[in-house]
Design a protein around this motif. Sequence first.
Motif, short mmCIF file in Angstrom:
data_model
loop_
_atom_site.label_atom_id
_atom_site.label_comp_id
_atom_site.label_asym_id
_atom_site.label_seq_id
_atom_site.Cartn_x
_atom_site.Cartn_y
_atom_site.Cartn_z
N ASN A 1 -2.06 10.07 66.42
CA ASN A 1 -2.14 10.30 64.69
C ASN A 1 -2.61 11.08 64.39
N PRO A 2 -2.34 11.90 63.87
CA PRO A 2 -2.73 13.68 64.09
C PRO A 2 -3.68 13.70 61.91
N ILE A 3 -3.64 12.48 62.10
CA ILE A 3 -4.30 12.61 60.53
C ILE A 3 -5.25 11.70 60.19
N SER A 4 -6.30 11.62 60.22
CA SER A 4 -6.86 10.61 60.12
C SER A 4 -7.76 10.12 58.54
N ILE A 5 -6.98 8.78 58.29
CA ILE A 5 -8.31 9.23 57.29
C ILE A 5 -6.64 8.53 56.34
N ILE A 6 -5.89 9.43 56.28
CA ILE A 6 -5.42 10.24 54.76
C ILE A 6 -3.71 9.31 55.40
N VAL A 7 -3.38 8.69 56.81
CA VAL A 7 -2.56 8.37 57.49
C VAL A 7 -3.32 7.50 57.98
N PRO A 8 -3.73 6.15 57.57
CA PRO A 8 -4.81 5.33 58.09
C PRO A 8 -4.52 4.01 58.93
N CYS A 9 -4.71 5.28 59.97
CA CYS A 9 -4.48 4.33 61.55
C CYS A 9 -5.87 2.98 61.86
N HIS A 10 -6.75 3.14 60.77
CA HIS A 10 -7.81 2.92 60.60
C HIS A 10 -7.49 0.72 60.35
N ARG A 11 -6.35 0.89 59.70
CA ARG A 11 -6.59 -0.22 59.38
C ARG A 11 -5.25 -1.23 60.40
N VAL A 12 -5.38 -0.77 61.40
CA VAL A 12 -4.77 -2.10 62.55
C VAL A 12 -5.53 -1.85 63.20
N VAL A 13 -5.45 -3.50 63.52
CA VAL A 13 -6.37 -4.61 64.43
C VAL A 13 -5.15 -4.83 65.61
N GLY A 14 -6.40 -6.23 66.49
CA GLY A 14 -4.97 -6.13 67.21
C GLY A 14 -5.21 -7.92 66.95
N SER A 15 -3.99 -8.44 67.30
CA SER A 15 -3.53 -9.68 66.78
C SER A 15 -4.70 -11.20 66.45
N THR A 16 -5.25 -10.52 67.06
CA THR A 16 -6.64 -11.46 66.75
C THR A 16 -7.62 -11.31 65.16
N GLY A 17 -7.07 -10.01 65.17
CA GLY A 17 -7.47 -9.52 63.99
C GLY A 17 -9.51 -8.41 64.17
N GLY A 18 -9.19 -8.77 65.41
CA GLY A 18 -10.48 -7.95 65.96
C GLY A 18 -10.62 -6.68 65.74
N LEU A 19 -11.29 -5.63 66.13
CA LEU A 19 -11.10 -3.97 66.45
C LEU A 19 -11.17 -3.52 67.69
N THR A 20 -10.19 -2.76 68.15
CA THR A 20 -9.62 -2.47 69.11
C THR A 20 -9.74 -0.90 69.16
N GLY A 21 -9.41 -0.42 70.23
CA GLY A 21 -9.71 1.58 69.76
C GLY A 21 -8.98 2.26 68.54
N TYR A 22 -10.27 2.21 68.63
CA TYR A 22 -10.26 4.57 67.81
C TYR A 22 -10.45 5.45 68.04
N GLY A 23 -9.42 6.34 67.75
CA GLY A 23 -9.67 7.60 68.42
C GLY A 23 -10.87 8.16 68.31
N GLY A 24 -11.18 7.94 66.66
CA GLY A 24 -13.37 8.28 66.56
C GLY A 24 -13.72 7.65 66.03
N GLY A 25 -14.02 6.32 67.51
CA GLY A 25 -14.73 5.50 67.74
C GLY A 25 -15.15 4.09 66.81
N LEU A 26 -15.38 3.15 67.66
CA LEU A 26 -15.26 1.58 66.68
C LEU A 26 -16.54 1.88 65.75
N ASP A 27 -17.67 2.88 65.97
CA ASP A 27 -18.64 2.27 64.71
C ASP A 27 -17.79 3.31 63.35
N LYS B 1 -14.38 2.99 63.00
CA LYS B 1 -13.64 2.59 61.84
C LYS B 1 -14.16 1.36 61.68
N ARG B 2 -15.05 0.44 62.07
CA ARG B 2 -15.85 -0.44 61.48
C ARG B 2 -16.14 -0.14 59.69
N HIS B 3 -17.09 1.40 59.36
CA HIS B 3 -17.27 2.54 58.24
C HIS B 3 -16.33 1.84 57.45
#
Length: 166
Positions: free
Chosen positions: A122-148, A150-152
């Motif tokens: 995804n070339p447009i972080s935050i505005i195109v909210p790829c941070h809202r996608v999580v693993g199938s169990t609800g856990g945080l998975t990879g995030y191009g900007g870093g898991l910290d 994504k959690r924030h």
Amino acid sequence: MTRTHTVLESPVGPLTAVLTDGALSGLYMNMQRHRPPEETFGPPADDDAPFTPIAEQLQAYFSGELTTFSLPLAMQGTSFQQRVWAALQEIPYGETTSYGEIAQDLGNPNASRAVGLANGRNPISIIVPCHRVVGSTGGLTGYGGGLDRKRHLLDFERRTKGASLF
């Protein structure tokens, strides 16, 4: 094709905004995975006026006043990536979905890995909210900007959404 860029400050660090022919084509965090080389962003903007709507909407988002962005976007990718990025924009503020749920919504329940790869590009972080996608169990998975980051972002949206309900 005319490209230019500027750096905007944010609570998650500096964001490089890239405009292509006046539409937002990139919003990259520093040290972001899959961040294109700087020379592809075009020259630094001589005039920040074209970036004002982006800066204002990001400021409103980070102050908890904006939950949906309305900016012209020019994202370059495959047709599958375009479909995934469109699906990301449908995820409600303060909520999450999984890669598998997006794959199911796109009509290909076996494509969760491909959805993950498109999400990561995804070339447009935050505005195109790829941070809202999580693993199938609800856990945080990879995030191009870093898991910290994504959690924030997820914690921020949940707190803001919860506060606006009262």
